[in-house]
Design a protein around this motif. Structure first.
Motif, PDB file in Angstrom:
ATOM      1  N   ARG A 147       1.001  -1.415  -0.116  1.00  0.00           N
ATOM      2  CA  ARG A 147       0.144   0.194  -0.003  1.00  0.00           C
ATOM      3  C   ARG A 147       0.527   1.303   0.266  1.00  0.00           C
ATOM      4  O   ARG A 147       0.346   2.427  -0.953  1.00  0.00           O
TER       5      ARG A 147
ATOM      6  N   SER B 114      -1.391  -3.769  -6.824  1.00  0.00           N
ATOM      7  CA  SER B 114      -2.454  -5.033  -7.093  1.00  0.00           C
ATOM      8  C   SER B 114      -2.220  -6.067  -8.028  1.00  0.00           C
ATOM      9  O   SER B 114      -2.562  -6.923  -6.821  1.00  0.00           O
TER      10      SER B 114
ATOM     11  N   CYS C 185     -10.354  -7.329  -8.151  1.00  0.00           N
ATOM     12  CA  CYS C 185      -8.935  -6.642  -8.422  1.00  0.00           C
ATOM     13  C   CYS C 185      -8.436  -7.722  -9.498  1.00  0.00           C
ATOM     14  O   CYS C 185      -8.089  -8.608 -10.115  1.00  0.00           O
TER      15      CYS C 185
ATOM     16  N   ASP D 123      -4.195   1.086  -8.840  1.00  0.00           N
ATOM     17  CA  ASP D 123      -5.509   1.349  -8.134  1.00  0.00           C
ATOM     18  C   ASP D 123      -5.709  -0.297  -7.867  1.00  0.00           C
ATOM     19  O   ASP D 123      -5.932  -0.797  -8.626  1.00  0.00           O
ATOM     20  N   CYS D 124      -6.002  -0.261  -6.086  1.00  0.00           N
ATOM     21  CA  CYS D 124      -6.630  -1.466  -5.768  1.00  0.00           C
ATOM     22  C   CYS D 124      -7.593  -1.656  -5.107  1.00  0.00           C
ATOM     23  O   CYS D 124      -8.353  -1.062  -3.994  1.00  0.00           O
ATOM     24  N   PRO D 125      -8.760  -2.897  -5.718  1.00  0.00           N
ATOM     25  CA  PRO D 125      -9.986  -2.530  -4.874  1.00  0.00           C
ATOM     26  C   PRO D 125      -9.729  -2.849  -3.191  1.00  0.00           C
ATOM     27  O   PRO D 125     -11.133  -2.829  -2.300  1.00  0.00           O
TER      28      PRO D 125
ATOM     29  N   ASP E 158      -8.198  -0.673  -1.183  1.00  0.00           N
ATOM     30  CA  ASP E 158      -9.003   0.634  -1.096  1.00  0.00           C
ATOM     31  C   ASP E 158     -10.216   0.389   0.188  1.00  0.00           C
ATOM     32  O   ASP E 158     -10.510   0.536   0.487  1.00  0.00           O
ATOM     33  N   THR E 159     -10.889  -0.856   0.053  1.00  0.00           N
ATOM     34  CA  THR E 159     -11.474  -1.581   0.634  1.00  0.00           C
ATOM     35  C   THR E 159     -10.848  -1.873   2.780  1.00  0.00           C
ATOM     36  O   THR E 159     -11.534  -1.242   2.983  1.00  0.00           O
TER      37      THR E 159
ATOM     38  N   THR F   4      -9.666   2.448   3.577  1.00  0.00           N
ATOM     39  CA  THR F   4     -10.807   3.294   4.083  1.00  0.00           C
ATOM     40  C   THR F   4     -12.680   3.180   4.195  1.00  0.00           C
ATOM     41  O   THR F   4     -12.273   1.965   4.578  1.00  0.00           O
TER      42      THR F   4
END
Lengths: 134, 134
Positions: free
Chosen positions: A69, A76, B111, B118-120, B123-124, B127
């Motif tokens: 991160r 990814s 993903c 950007d990686c979901p 992100d999850t 945030t």
DNA sequence: CGTAGGGCTTCCAGTTACGGGAAGGTCAAG
DNA sequence: CTTGACCTTCCCGTAACTGGAAGCCCTACG
């Protein structure tokens, strides 16, 4: 912010937060009184850790995820690898437990449970390994 | 019989057998040379332990089960209680892991996994806690 | 008869991810 | 100025072993 406030906001016990610092997952600065002075970024890391741990990621996985991160670029792929590895371990665990569940529930069903001296559960565990699958 | 033979026959590592003795689950006598001299009954206890552990019973559960087995009378009720308790814990664990599995697999599916920044998953975890259930 | 090997013994340390509790410094309120 | 809540570090305990070191024992081989 002191550790108590952070604990309240993240839902993590103070002990856990100190432990995470001890193993190098975060490095909050100290105030003049020696208290940890958590910044917004420390809070974010802790929220991240809390969620990842709730999903069953190991501490070492969390360490890798936090690094990825922070890295920013090419995150990814690594993240997906770690997550898939963890997912497979979770699936394996579910499979193991399901096997136990099947045997256990059939044994419990087979056991009368009264004061009778003969118990199919003890018999199965103690002698021949045969056991019905229903 | 020496510990190596017992290990071969029960499938339990010597280390584990020694550990079981240390915590009082069996008491094999010793020969003049200090070696453990396992009797048939010790073997039977170890077989029992191996099977019970394979079903996920805790050591403390095993201790109780062994006592009930030795007791002879009124075994069934106690054995069934212990087994049902264990069964419930297994079911709870499966439920917990299934929850993780659902979230994890949806995240992994979401993903892309390439070199994209950007990686979901990140992100999850990092945030807002919202996450689709499929 | 000496020795090489494998097996046996004990003890110590490490594993996972914290939690409990003690001893003691700090801070805000009354 | 004291009280009580908060913070600090430190050490022990958890479950169920596993790995490794140091050292005794026993068998077989030349």
């Amino acid at each position: 912010m002191n550790i108590g406030d952070v604990a309240a906001r993240t839902g993590l016990p103070p002990k856990t937060i100190r432990y995470y610092e001890e193993i190098g997952l975060l490095k909050p600065p100290r105030g003049a009184n020696g208290y940890r002075a958590f910044r917004e970024g420390d809070m974010q890391r802790l929220v991240f850790l809390g969620r990842a741990r709730a999903l069953g990621f190991s501490i070492e996985d969390c360490r890798v995820l936090l690094d990825l991160r922070a890295d920013g670029t090419r995150a990814s792929a690594g993240v997906k690898d770690v997550s898939q590895g963890h997912l497979r371990r979770v699936e394996q665990k579910i499979a193991d437990l399901s096997g136990m569940h099947e045997t256990l529930s059939s044994l419990v069903r087979a056991c009368a449970g009264g004061t009778r001296p003969d118990c199919p559960i003890l018999d199965t565990l103690g002698t021949g390994a045969a056991q019905g699958r229903a």
